[in-house]
Design an enzyme around this catalytic site. Structure first.
Site, PDB file in Angstrom:
ATOM      1  N   GLU A 115       0.827  -1.207   0.000  1.00  0.00           N
ATOM      2  CA  GLU A 115       0.000   0.000   0.000  1.00  0.00           C
ATOM      3  C   GLU A 115       0.862   1.259   0.000  1.00  0.00           C
ATOM      4  O   GLU A 115       0.483   2.284  -0.585  1.00  0.00           O
ATOM      5  CB  GLU A 115      -0.921   0.002   1.232  1.00  0.00           C
ATOM      6  CG  GLU A 115      -1.918  -1.153   1.264  1.00  0.00           C
ATOM      7  CD  GLU A 115      -1.387  -2.389   1.981  1.00  0.00           C
ATOM      8  OE1 GLU A 115      -2.214  -3.147   2.536  1.00  0.00           O
ATOM      9  OE2 GLU A 115      -0.151  -2.607   2.008  1.00  0.00           O
ATOM     10  N   CYS A 140      -2.635  -4.065   7.072  1.00  0.00           N
ATOM     11  CA  CYS A 140      -2.293  -4.070   8.493  1.00  0.00           C
ATOM     12  C   CYS A 140      -2.645  -2.713   9.107  1.00  0.00           C
ATOM     13  O   CYS A 140      -2.962  -1.752   8.408  1.00  0.00           O
ATOM     14  CB  CYS A 140      -0.810  -4.358   8.661  1.00  0.00           C
ATOM     15  SG  CYS A 140       0.254  -3.056   7.994  1.00  0.00           S
TER      16      CYS A 140
END
Length: 310
Positions: A115, A140
């Site tokens: 990401e 996460c």
């Protein structure tokens, strides 16, 4: 102007996390062409995305999910051996690709999450916003916090395909990270530009920096890298420490790519400029291996409280 200092330093698989085959995907053969179009690339232009979607006759979410396996294939998880891909739809209509990177011999906190790679890719192409993000593994907490920096954070659609349920579900950041700590908790000026909005720092070379540039006046690659690192620092995202910085990498073939620092209100989930520059090199196709890095040029504020040297 704030003084900045450049300097040069000599620097010198496989488990893949992918969504399963989706039985409701139309025109499977056309979607294979979509995957082929993404192979070896980190950006698909908006016009190409539109043509691919029309040819496949599928939703944009399905299109993004279909590219995840190829995105994860580009990952370099030399420590965990765990490949992750991220595929995002920018506000311009272009599709951007990210993957995770790990650096053997360095601390795990130097790793780049898929990401984060995608975010650096968006910045590299001056993409003004992110519409949707498909990920091959649930983000996460680190990345959920990182995405809180976006000016468009509350509008981003997070697209997941759940193997057990065999269906696609959409989440907002508010659902993934409720009651989150974010930019407005630290910024003195609530109207300050956030991530993906234009940043401009007024940096100028110090006398010492000018001397280094003069000493290497005949080195075209170094001059190009110094300027690229300065430009990356000028547009870096450092609203909390006010310590903008940028790094340019010179590869073995004399190619140059640069990236800027990206801060987070939570500090730790930020992305250092070296990692942003590695992303830029990979996107530019000039870093087949980390060993290709010949020299690193760092530009940062001379009196900065946050430094990236060393």
């Amino acid at each position: 102007p704030t003084p900045a200092v450049p300097y040069g330093q000599q620097q010198q698989q496989q488990q893949t996390v992918t969504p399963p085959a989706m039985t409701d995907i139309p025109h499977t053969e056309v979607l294979k062409q979509v995957v082929a179009a993404a192979r070896g690339k980190f950006v698909i232009p908006a016009d190409d995305v539109k043509q691919l979607q029309e040819a496949a006759g599928c939703s944009m979410d399905t299109l993004l999910l279909s590219i995840l396996e190829e995105a994860a294939h580009d990952a370099r998880p030399r420590i965990s051996n765990y490949h992750v891909g991220a595929v995002g739809l920018g506000g311009s209509g272009a599709v951007y690709i990210g993957c995770n990177l790990e650096f053997p011999g360095n601390a795990l906190n130097q790793s780049v999450h898929a990401e984060q790679f995608l975010m650096a890719n968006l910045l590299l192409h001056k993409e003004p916003s992110l519409h949707s993000l498909a990920i091959s593994a649930a983000p996460c907490g680190h990345c959920r916090q990182f995405y809180s920096e976006l000016a468009c954070a509350d509008r981003v659609r997070f697209v997941f395909f759940f193997i057990v349920k065999s269906n696609t579900e959409i989440f907002t950041l508010a659902q993934l990270l409720p009651a989150r700590f974010g930019p407005l908790d630290l910024l003195e000026d609530p109207s300050a530009p956030l991530l993906l909005e234009q940043q401009q720092h007024n940096l100028a070379w110090t006398n010492d920096a000018l001397n280094v540039l003069q000493q290497r006046a005949g080195d075209h690659c170094f001059a190009q890298a110094a300027e690229a690192a300065l430009q990356a620092a000028q547009s870096s995202y450092a609203p909390y420490t006010h310590c903008p910085s940028g790094v340019a990498l010179i590869t073995g073939r004399g190619r140059v790519a640069a990236g800027g620092y990206i801060e987070s209100a939570a500090y730790n989930p930020g992305l250092p400029p070296f990692q942003a520059a590695v992303v830029a090199c990979m996107v530019g196709g000039c870093l087949p291996s980390y060993g290709q890095i010949r020299e690193v040029v760092l530009v940062e504020v001379q009196s900065a409280l946050v430094k990236h040297e060393g």
